[in-house]
Scaffold this active site. Structure first.
Site, mmCIF file in Angstrom:
data_model
loop_
_atom_site.group_PDB
_atom_site.id
_atom_site.type_symbol
_atom_site.label_atom_id
_atom_site.label_comp_id
_atom_site.label_asym_id
_atom_site.label_seq_id
_atom_site.Cartn_x
_atom_site.Cartn_y
_atom_site.Cartn_z
ATOM 1 N N ASP A 85 28.982 9.319 -0.171
ATOM 2 C CA ASP A 85 30.179 10.122 -0.428
ATOM 3 C C ASP A 85 30.985 10.332 0.851
ATOM 4 O O ASP A 85 32.222 10.302 0.832
ATOM 5 C CB ASP A 85 29.779 11.470 -1.020
ATOM 6 N N ASN B 14 24.022 3.651 -0.730
ATOM 7 C CA ASN B 14 23.540 4.763 -1.555
ATOM 8 C C ASN B 14 22.026 4.697 -1.750
ATOM 9 O O ASN B 14 21.335 5.711 -1.694
ATOM 10 C CB ASN B 14 24.232 4.745 -2.916
ATOM 11 N N GLU C 232 33.391 2.433 -5.680
ATOM 12 C CA GLU C 232 33.799 2.114 -4.301
ATOM 13 C C GLU C 232 35.054 1.247 -4.269
ATOM 14 O O GLU C 232 35.341 0.587 -3.279
ATOM 15 C CB GLU C 232 32.660 1.401 -3.559
ATOM 16 N N ASP D 273 37.410 -3.338 -2.226
ATOM 17 C CA ASP D 273 36.096 -2.942 -2.683
ATOM 18 C C ASP D 273 35.159 -2.944 -1.477
ATOM 19 O O ASP D 273 35.122 -3.916 -0.702
ATOM 20 C CB ASP D 273 35.591 -3.920 -3.748
#
Length: 782
Positions: free
Chosen positions: A253, A244, A279, A236
């Site tokens: 992205d 973000n 993620e 993770d």
């Protein structure tokens, strides 16, 4: 057409999957078509028998039909395209042989076989799986046809007509049919494959999505052999939401795409790689835990090299090795648990899933076996990795006070760092979001059993702490019994200490205790006197032993400061439970434990927890000395008590003589009522009710006002009290009671009583003494 096919299917693996997929579709159609051809051939054989010309033996022609039928039955069993093609070639050759036998002896055989020479290749064209099969099968068919069929003299125009039918109609039509169907099947497969890839692929990273990953992993786990190692890596990205939020989703992205590229670069084609969601990423590889940890570390370093606008990208990893019979979701759950530990221990690190207690125990047995001999059995304590430290066992001895010897050891879990220093318990057992308390509890049992088989004497009990949640867990009684036997222990030597301070449903624990007893375990309730412990829980669980909280040995009654331990031990003994007192730290506390009839004791005075068992001889002497002190003190205590109450006995006998001589109550008790500790003097009738009024003494004024509703002794009967019953049993003898809490005064009191025969009938006279003052001697039996 072959070139076109290769252009659309450049991947040999993809082309092979296409042919196998086409085989699945073609089997039913080919079976029906060839079966119908067998029927058509038999009809032709029947029609041939109606012609009067000489014919080949019928048995040969029927044999051809039988071989054709066997080939039809072989089609569903064909597992590869080439085998399927070989069956098709053989079928057409046998069919030609049958046709040749069937037309033998006819005047005009071409009339019989020309339709077949045209129809058979045309009808067979769509059934060939590949162009190669089609060309080989058709060429062999025509070559065999011209070789087997009789070449009788016939007009030239017949040759022209036959050539036109075969060359102008049969061959072109079969070519068109074959490649039209081939192209249709190919385009259908490519579309199907494309849709499957879209359904199985994460559109952002190009990796497998979660559904496809789980499905493929399930197939792999179902197909692996028991000795094949498989591991899962769950990762993770750390603080990805902040990326973000601060930099926008386009940057996020792009970071995900870079991570996916790292995963693809570091893994092989045999590994499954998936973007599991958000993620999170998952990897399934055919390797053991060590290799998976190495790969995870490489991935961690590679991801840490990816830059983000506010620093570097990092990821936390959890790694777990597959256990036989385990589903993919359980494997991923264990990897996820390790990932959570990596997150909560600082991020940007790799953590491995914890081993099962039974696996830990097997590792103990394996290590001992490899080291061999007595040295391994009594060697250094084993350590087991847990998070960023090792789990080890310390043992604290328990002594039977009556036997004055070690009878058992409580196993206590400790954490040890790489440098050998101990992890503070407050840190080791601190609540954490990722901490599975039950997992640590279960692991501790295997750790303790592995070390106990090395360290403990052969006849000693092992006390294992167990959380209520673990104690009542389904199937754990059976599992723990297996672990105990694997350690070389008997379940009868293991005492499970239920931690009362952790609560739990008493009904569930009562049912679980009965189950553990069936396996031979003994049950103890730990920390009685702390947490949610109470007598009701004890009486429903029915433990074999009760371990009293250390504070109870120092607890005293209000006012007199007398210890409550003797009464508590007596109560538990009457309930059928043995008593262990913890926290014995001083000689006085040891003496009190012995004097209170405690069965077993433990504490720093008797031995501190340690990895190695200390010699018990010095403790044996301490316990023996405590018995000597009690024996000497008991006589002294008795003498002090007797000297304190003897004046009251003498004065009571004098008052009795005066009463028997006919003196009134006030005068009879006049002298006794002046004694310092006298609360009141009284006379009770044969039923225990007070006769007349009581004569107050100097201690009367100390009466507690809060007990006014029951302060009047004339409202009650007292024949149930020991001081009344004992006096009646020994008429004419002054009887001294043990201290009790008086309802009339609300204070600890002692009653001196005497039974005698008055003119009105049997009576008991007595005096109640205030015994609440500190320092007063108590009877030696208390």
């Amino acid at each position: 057409m072959s070139a076109t096919s290769t252009q659309h299917l450049p991947d040999p693996g993809l082309r092979d999957r296409f042919h196998r997929r086409a085989l699945e579709h073609q089997r039913p159609l080919s079976t029906v078509t060839t079966a119908y051809t067998v029927v058509a051939f038999l009809c032709m054989v029947g029609a041939r028998n109606l012609v009067g010309a000489p014919a080949a033996p019928l048995a040969y022609r029927l044999l051809c039909a039988l071989v054709l039928l066997l080939l039809v039955l072989a089609i569903p069993a064909a597992k590869s395209p080439w085998l399927f093609g070989a069956i098709g070639v053989a079928y057409m050759q046998v069919l030609l042989a049958g046709l040749a036998l069937n037309i033998a002896g006819l005047a005009q055989p071409l009339l019989w076989v020309l339709p077949a020479l045209v129809a058979i290749p045309v009808c067979a064209a769509p059934l060939w799986l590949t162009p190669a099969h089609f060309f080989i099968g058709s060429a062999l068919f025509y070559a065999a046809a011209f070789a087997l069929l009789p070449g009788e003299a016939h007009p030239h125009d017949v040759d022209v007509v036959m050539g036109m039918w075969i060359v102008a109609i049969g061959v072109p039509t079969s070519i068109v049919f074959h490649f039209a169907f081939y192209r249709f099947r190919r385009n259908h497969f490519l579309l199907e494959n494309q849709l499957a890839e879209l359904a199985a692929t994460d559109p952002l990273t190009g990796l497998q999505n979660r559904r496809a990953f789980v499905k493929q992993a399930e197939r792999r786990l179902d197909a692996i052999m028991p000795d094949v190692q498989v591991s899962a890596i769950f990762l993770d990205l750390d603080n990805f939401k902040s990326l973000n939020d601060r930099c926008g989703h386009a940057i996020g992205d792009h970071a995900l795409h870079q991570v996916a590229q790292v995963l693809m670069d570091e893994t092989t084609g045999n590994d499954s790689v998936s973007r599991f969601g958000g993620e999170e990423f998952a990897v399934l590889l055919h390797d053991g835990l060590d290799r998976a940890l190495q790969l995870a570390e490489r991935l961690r370093v590679a991801i840490a090299a990816i830059e983000r606008p506010d620093g570097s990208l990092t990821a936390s990893f959890g790694v777990a090795e597959h256990r036989h019979g385990e589903s993919i979701m359980v494997l991923l759950d264990r990897a996820d648990e390790a990932l959570l530990r990596a997150k909560h221990s600082g991020r940007n690190r790799v953590c491995a899933a914890r081993a099962l207690p039974l696996e830990t125990l097997r590792r103990v047995a394996s290590d001992a076996h490899e080291e061999g001999g007595e040295e391994s059995e009594r060697g250094a304590a084993q350590r087991y990795r847990w998070e960023d430290f090792y789990l080890i066992s310390h043992f604290q001895p328990l002594y039977s006070l009556s036997h004055q010897k070690q009878v058992g050891f409580e196993a206590l879990l400790r954490g040890e760092k790489d440098d050998g220093t101990l992890v503070p318990p407050a840190v080791m057992f601190a609540p954490k979001p990722s901490n599975d308390e039950s997992a640590l509890d279960r692991a501790s049992h295997a750790v303790h059993l592995g070390n106990a088989c090395r360290a403990l004497p052969g006849d000693a009990w092992l006390f294992l702490n167990i959380l209520p949640a673990t104690f009542i867990a389904d199937g754990y009684a059976d599992r723990l019994a297996t672990i105990v036997r694997s350690a070389g222990f008997e379940t009868e030597r293991v005492i499970l200490e239920i931690l009362e301070s952790h609560g739990g449903s008493v009904d569930d624990m009562s049912r679980a205790a009965a189950l553990y007893r069936e396996y031979g375990f003994l049950i103890a309730v730990d920390d009685f006197g702390a947490g949610q412990s109470n007598l009701d829980r004890l009486l429903r669980i029915r433990p074999d032993l009760v371990k009293l909280d250390g504070e109870l040995i120092r607890a005293t009654t209000h006012g007199t400061e007398q210890p409550i331990l003797p009464k508590l031990v007596s109560l538990l003994h009457q309930a059928g439970m043995l008593v262990v007192v913890e926290g014995v730290e001083t000689t006085d506390e040891l003496i009190l434990a012995v004097e209170s009839n405690v069965d077993f004791a433990q504490g720093y005075l008797l031995g501190r927890p340690a990895a190695e068992i200390a010699p018990p001889e010095s403790v044996h002497r301490q316990i023996d000395e405590a018995f000597d002190v009690i024996a000497q003190g008991r006589a002294h205590q008795h003498a002090l008590f007797e000297s304190e109450v003897e004046p009251y006995r003498i004065a009571l006998r004098i008052a009795a003589d005066v009463l028997l001589a006919g003196t009134i109550v006030d005068d009879a008790f006049a002298t006794l009522a002046t004694f310092e500790r006298c609360i009141s003097c009284f006379i009770l009738d044969a039923s225990g009710r007070q006769i007349g009024h009581e004569v107050p003494g100097p201690a009367w004024s100390k009466e507690g006002a809060s007990l006014h509703p029951v302060a009047n002794p004339r409202d009650a009967r007292w024949d149930h009290r020991p001081y009344f019953r004992n006096a009646v049993l020994l008429p004419g003898v002054t009887v001294t009671s043990n201290p009790y809490l008086s309802l009339a005064s609300g204070r600890p009191c002692i009653a001196v009583t005497l039974a005698l025969q008055l003119a009105t009938g049997r009576a008991v006279i007595g005096v109640e003494l205030d015994w609440a003052e500190l320092g007063l001697p108590w009877p030696a039996g208390e």
